[in-house]
Scaffold this motif. Structure first.
Motif, PDB file in Angstrom:
ATOM      1  N   ALA A   1      -1.655  92.375  -9.903  1.00 12.40           N
ATOM      2  CA  ALA A   1      -1.822  93.718 -10.457  1.00 12.40           C
ATOM      3  C   ALA A   1      -3.042  93.842 -11.362  1.00 12.40           C
ATOM      4  O   ALA A   1      -3.650  94.924 -11.441  1.00 12.40           O
ATOM      5  N   THR A  59      10.346  96.520  -6.609  1.00 14.62           N
ATOM      6  CA  THR A  59       9.831  97.763  -7.193  1.00 14.62           C
ATOM      7  C   THR A  59       8.459  97.565  -7.842  1.00 14.62           C
ATOM      8  O   THR A  59       7.698  98.523  -7.975  1.00 14.62           O
ATOM      9  N   LYS A  60       8.137  96.341  -8.243  1.00 15.84           N
ATOM     10  CA  LYS A  60       6.814  96.063  -8.808  1.00 15.84           C
ATOM     11  C   LYS A  60       5.768  95.860  -7.709  1.00 15.84           C
ATOM     12  O   LYS A  60       4.578  96.047  -7.945  1.00 15.84           O
ATOM     13  N   THR A  71       5.769  97.450  -4.649  1.00 17.04           N
ATOM     14  CA  THR A  71       5.488  98.682  -3.900  1.00 17.04           C
ATOM     15  C   THR A  71       4.230  99.398  -4.384  1.00 17.04           C
ATOM     16  O   THR A  71       3.372  99.784  -3.558  1.00 17.04           O
ATOM     17  N   PRO A  72       4.028  99.588  -5.698  1.00 13.48           N
ATOM     18  CA  PRO A  72       2.807 100.278  -6.148  1.00 13.48           C
ATOM     19  C   PRO A  72       1.525  99.522  -5.813  1.00 13.48           C
ATOM     20  O   PRO A  72       0.454 100.139  -5.700  1.00 13.48           O
ATOM     21  N   LEU A  73       1.609  98.211  -5.649  1.00 17.45           N
ATOM     22  CA  LEU A  73       0.415  97.426  -5.341  1.00 17.45           C
ATOM     23  C   LEU A  73      -0.128  97.737  -3.952  1.00 17.45           C
ATOM     24  O   LEU A  73      -1.281  97.436  -3.640  1.00 17.45           O
ATOM     25  N   GLY A  74       0.722  98.347  -3.116  1.00 15.88           N
ATOM     26  CA  GLY A  74       0.279  98.739  -1.792  1.00 15.88           C
ATOM     27  C   GLY A  74      -0.827  99.781  -1.801  1.00 15.88           C
ATOM     28  O   GLY A  74      -1.464 100.022  -0.776  1.00 15.88           O
ATOM     29  N   GLN A  75      -1.074 100.409  -2.964  1.00 14.16           N
ATOM     30  CA  GLN A  75      -2.172 101.378  -3.064  1.00 14.16           C
ATOM     31  C   GLN A  75      -3.537 100.682  -3.065  1.00 14.16           C
ATOM     32  O   GLN A  75      -4.545 101.288  -2.693  1.00 14.16           O
ATOM     33  N   HIS A  76      -3.573  99.429  -3.493  1.00 13.91           N
ATOM     34  CA  HIS A  76      -4.841  98.718  -3.639  1.00 13.91           C
ATOM     35  C   HIS A  76      -4.957  97.484  -2.750  1.00 13.91           C
ATOM     36  O   HIS A  76      -6.054  96.971  -2.551  1.00 13.91           O
TER      37      HIS A  76
END
Length: 309
Positions: free
Chosen positions: A103, A40-41, A43-48
């Motif tokens: 991150a 879950t930590k 997945t958001p990194l896929g934006q950058h």
């Protein structure tokens, strides 16, 4: 010295058979969630960044996908840096320090370096808080051809897929009290040898490569980490975990001969970090911060070398 400690599985002086390995596996339990605490930590990194799945563990392919993070604008003219964590899944700050670096800091270095981060090489080990995989194999002694550890083999395939040379590899680890309470006694029992009790160092230290020590590189990392946490002192014999220190907070191992993760490439700069999370002088967040400081110290050193050339 040899300890009178006897591990509860197996017969003293005899290597484990499949029966003992199965007995050991039967007493292992799930203690935390790789999906909830790690994936879950990521997945958001896929934006950058480019978030890629480079495999999955056969124990449960849906539960244990293997992920890596790559900086975008990958350029074969830039040097490549590999950062790994969770080769020993129980070493928590190795995993979360790697994620924290990705991150908060990786993008700051992406103009100069291609960066790839494999934050949790052994997700089953993460969930069971274990050094071994389910076959009682240590992934961090298994980085060689035809590896018996699919965790190690998967990472080696990822590195091969990158193409080109790796300039640096920083492998994030911990040394914990359970090393002497559980894992080293289990290792001795598995291999049918006496358990020689050791001492867990209180503080951060590094393991360099005997064949390519890069002393100034190691020193730069120590100086960076010193701003965050304390450096492990040697014991009365000038050693850390039985090895003579080469400078403050640094010992060397023959990384390729031992099949260590930090020896899987022919990188110019390589090191293994060791954080001590059981120290009363640190918090879990400070352990993560120490891992980030180690990576930053390594990258800043390489930047300074490049600028001098």
């Amino acid at each position: 010295m040899s300890s009178s400690h006897r591990y509860p599985i197996g017969i003293s002086g005899q290597k484990w058979s499949d029966k003992e390995r199965a007995t050991w596996l039967d007493q292992v339990t799930i203690k935390r969630s790789y999906q909830k605490e790690v994936v879950t930590k990521l997945t958001p990194l896929g934006q950058h960044f480019d978030l890629l799945q480079y495999g999955a563990l056969s124990y449960d392919t849906e539960r244990y996908p293997l992920f890596a993070i790559k900086t975008r604008n990958w350029d074969s003219n830039k040097p490549t840096v590999l950062i790994t964590g969770g080769v020993h899944g129980y070493e928590t700050s190795g995993v979360h320090g790697a994620i924290q670096f990705a991150a908060t800091e990786a993008d700051n270095y992406s103009d100069t370096f291609n960066i790839v981060v494999a934050p949790c090489v052994s997700p089953w080990g993460y969930e069971t808080i274990n050094r071994w995989n389910p076959n009682a194999v240590d992934p961090n002694r298994s980085f060689y051809q035809n590896s018996p550890s699919e965790e190690s083999a998967g990472l080696m395939q990822l590195v091969e897929s990158l193409g080109g040379d790796i300039l640096a590899h920083i492998d994030l680890h911990e040394t914990t009290d359970t090393d002497e309470l559980e894992f080293r006694p289990a290792l001795a029992a598995r291999d049918g040898i006496d358990y020689d009790k050791g001492m867990v160092p209180d503080g951060f230290y590094l393991v360099g490569d005997t064949d390519n020590p890069q002393d100034q590189f190691q020193k730069a990392i120590i100086e960076s980490v010193r701003k965050v946490t304390h450096i492990a002192p040697p014991d009365g014999e000038g050693k850390i975990i039985g090895e003579a220190i080469t400078q403050e907070g640094v010992i060397n191992y023959p990384t390729k001969k031992l099949g260590l993760c930090s020896g899987l490439t022919n990188c110019t700069f390589g090191t293994t970090t060791e954080v001590y999370p059981d120290s009363p002088r640190v918090t879990a967040q400070e352990c993560n911060d120490a891992q980030v400081a180690a990576v930053k110290g390594a990258l800043d050193y390489m930047l300074s070398v490049t600028q001098r050339q």
